[in-house]
Design a protein around this motif. Structure first.
Motif, short mmCIF file in Angstrom:
data_model
loop_
_atom_site.label_atom_id
_atom_site.label_comp_id
_atom_site.label_asym_id
_atom_site.label_seq_id
_atom_site.Cartn_x
_atom_site.Cartn_y
_atom_site.Cartn_z
N LYS A 187 0.99 -0.95 -0.25
CA LYS A 187 -0.53 -0.41 -0.14
C LYS A 187 0.69 1.47 -0.28
O LYS A 187 0.52 1.83 -0.92
N GLN A 188 1.75 1.35 0.61
CA GLN A 188 2.69 2.64 0.94
C GLN A 188 3.56 2.34 -0.68
O GLN A 188 3.95 3.53 -1.04
N ILE A 226 0.70 3.88 -2.74
CA ILE A 226 1.05 5.40 -2.38
C ILE A 226 1.64 6.40 -3.40
O ILE A 226 1.64 7.16 -3.58
#
Length: 231
Positions: free
Chosen positions: A161-162, A165
């Protein structure tokens, strides 16, 4: 001739390894590290109990103290046949021979419980019997290995997820993972005597107040490092 061929083979292997490393470095990728933490309540609590004739100044035998202890433990819901084991049996024969004093026997036990309030009851009830040499030795979490695997998976998802982003901020997309490293897993306080703490035990005024105490939780933390391709 054979020596020359061997050198050529070694050079080819080294070149292949360098080529693979170069291919990995040449790929556009994003590296991210993520940590996932969870706190759990200990459910394996080991308690050391030592009964000694010295506590009663030799007036009560070890056998009688043991029977009193077992009766009391059974009365608070502990299955002494399964949860209580003998860890040591000793007596001060050395003092007897050197100083010609009476032999005062002692006996050590290890008690396994799974709740802080039960541990509190054990300490309180045995103290009422003048058995005060009772201490907590270790705390553990029975499903620690399963939790470690679960936290690894959650940390990897967090890392992805990081990465998404950061890549999205550049108008790019994250592809498949090309490198995953399990950095570490920490179980803070697990099994450490110094970390054991029963909150509220010192403020107990009656047996009815024991339900309010609890163990300090064990902090389990997993960290992973993942490299994702950038598309």
């Amino acid at each position: 001739m054979k020596k020359t061929n061997l050198i050529l083979v070694m050079l080819l292997i080294a070149y292949a390894g360098l080529a693979q490393t170069k291919n990995f470095i040449d790929k556009p990728y994003i590296e991210t590290r993520a940590t996932f933490t969870e706190e759990v309540t200990p459910d394996i609590i080991n308690i050391s109990i030592i009964i000694s004739e010295k506590d009663s100044k030799g007036k009560i035998s070890v056998d009688k103290l043991e029977n009193m202890m077992i009766s009391k433990l059974n009365s608070i819901g502990i299955d002494t046949k399964k949860q209580l084991t003998v860890s040591d049996l000793s007596s001060n024969f050395q003092n007897y021979f050197l100083k010609k004093k009476d032999v005062l026997k002692s006996k050590s036990f290890l008690l396994l419980v799974n709740e802080a309030k039960i541990a509190g009851k054990v300490i309180t009830e045995l103290e009422a019997l003048n058995i005060s040499n009772v201490r907590l030795t270790t705390t553990e979490y029975s499903k620690l290995e399963e939790l470690k695997i679960e936290l690894k998976a959650k940390a990897i998802l967090k890392a992805k997820k990081q990465a998404e982003i950061m890549a999205n901020a550049l108008g790019q997309k994250v592809g498949k993972a090309i490198y995953i490293s399990d950095v570490n897993i920490v179980a803070a306080l697990n099994g450490r005597v110094s970390g054991i703490n029963i909150r509220g035990l010192n403020s107990i005024n009656s047996i009815n107040e024991i339900d309010s105490i609890e163990f300090e939780k064990i902090k389990v933390e997993s960290t992973v490092s993942v490299n994702f391709e950038i598309e």
